[in-house]
Design a protein around this motif. Sequence first.
Motif, mmCIF file in Angstrom:
data_model
loop_
_atom_site.group_PDB
_atom_site.id
_atom_site.type_symbol
_atom_site.label_atom_id
_atom_site.label_comp_id
_atom_site.label_asym_id
_atom_site.label_seq_id
_atom_site.Cartn_x
_atom_site.Cartn_y
_atom_site.Cartn_z
ATOM 1 N N TRP A 213 17.458 -93.066 -11.499
ATOM 2 C CA TRP A 213 16.999 -93.657 -10.254
ATOM 3 C C TRP A 213 17.990 -93.330 -9.140
ATOM 4 N N GLN A 214 17.474 -92.764 -8.048
ATOM 5 C CA GLN A 214 18.290 -92.426 -6.895
ATOM 6 C C GLN A 214 18.378 -93.627 -5.937
ATOM 7 N N ASP A 216 17.433 -94.193 -2.889
ATOM 8 C CA ASP A 216 16.225 -94.565 -2.163
ATOM 9 C C ASP A 216 15.198 -95.221 -3.079
ATOM 10 N N GLU A 217 15.154 -94.796 -4.342
ATOM 11 C CA GLU A 217 14.257 -95.431 -5.302
ATOM 12 C C GLU A 217 14.720 -96.850 -5.614
#
Length: 498
Positions: A213-214, A216-217
């Motif tokens: 998961w980045q 922004d996610e």
Amino acid sequence: MLDIRLVGDPGQCDTLVLPVRGVAADPDPDTRAELLPPAALPYPGDLAAEASALVPLARLTGRAGEIRAHLRPAGSPSRLVLVGVGAGTEADWRAAGAALVRAVAEETRVTLALPADVPPAAVRGVAEGALLGSYRFRMTGTGTDPALAEVTVAVTDPQRYAAAFDTARATARMTRFARDLTNMPSSVKSPEWFAGQVDTARAGLADLDLRVWQPDELTGAGFGGLLAVGGGSARGPRLVELSWRPADATRHVVLVGKGITFDTGGISIKPVPAMKLMRKDMAGAAAVVAATVGAAALRLPVRVTALAPLAENMVSGSAFRPGDVVRHYGGSTSETTNSDAEGRLVLADALAYAVDRLAPDLLVDLATLTGANAVALGSRTAALYSDNDELAAALVDAAAEAGESAWRMPLVGDYVEYLGSDLADYFSAPARGAGSVVAALFLREFTGDLRDRWAHLDMSAPSWASAADRELTAGATGWGVRTLLRWLPTLAQAATPS
């Protein structure tokens, strides 16, 4: 990694190792120990008699890890090493394996000859001990590495011991992987770097899926605790979700590991002595991802998902503050009283996500969470919290069998009121109450319907060793990998703890 082989016929060797067992309650000091005669091997027939005669002359006690070396310049083998195996428990054999590789570090190859009736647990123990005791972590190319490259374990029936031997190698390899992750300096070890190491480790393993998961996610999904803790760093947070999904699995376990890649304490900054080793504050994350890779390597018939919330807790203009209210995944809020109590914030998000989206049968988290753990239990034992007697007992037993240690602590109901906040649903770190207990109570609030199928392991102290001790080497211990890889196979045969 040291090459260790299991063979039936080792051939000739220069250094032969024979085990010596302690003899309990024997009043004669000359018979405090006895040689365990090796199975039929291609060595002179009088070698075992020579070794037996050396035992009393060398005043051996048979204590696990005791070592004596004897030179035989005109003989073959030219060096005979006697190693104590205590009472012959798996832990004793593990200690013997670790002591052996240290004692013969300047040899190139050695052969350990075992008696015909040795149990598989002995082979597992000695193999794990040798592989873990020989571990070294160093980033520089200078210095001298041990010459020892190969240990051959000779047994009468290699097939009988193959499963135990293969399990030992996989367990040790994953423990070493967790040690590598934890030992790595934080100048290298960003959340992104950690995620990349997990991706590399899963290469070639079918049915092992990775999602990273980045930032922004994480923002879109509402991981407010992870974003708050990672907000002060230029190296943004990540959530590693690693999933082993065997087709024959009937159980699903989610393992959550605290992954603070460096902890300054944030605005509640730590003093320098307390900050020096904070590269180890992601040891829980290292343990759960290594155990999940290990489950895939061993093809365990249990579905395992590892969640590693990764962040760097730094001081900057964007760092979260004491007094801030954090909105966690799922909507619950916590009032921050101390930015150095950051681990529970990232764990809360991951626990809530696991309950909401993954629906596991069991939920276990590992975290270098509190210094209070070390005050209560010392440097070798993790504190275990759970409302589930069966789950707690299974984890304590698995830790003991693996050569690690956990002690169950109480979730004191009277302390729940300490979590009350006028601004938010909870205080993240109340000023009063037992530190380790209250931290566990805070985490429990995010386990939802899995409250009675959850366990928390506070393993801050045992995640690091100040000096070599049996199979431990100075630095990261990889604590938890061996415990989890002992516990997970038992779930395939037992009903879900209820």
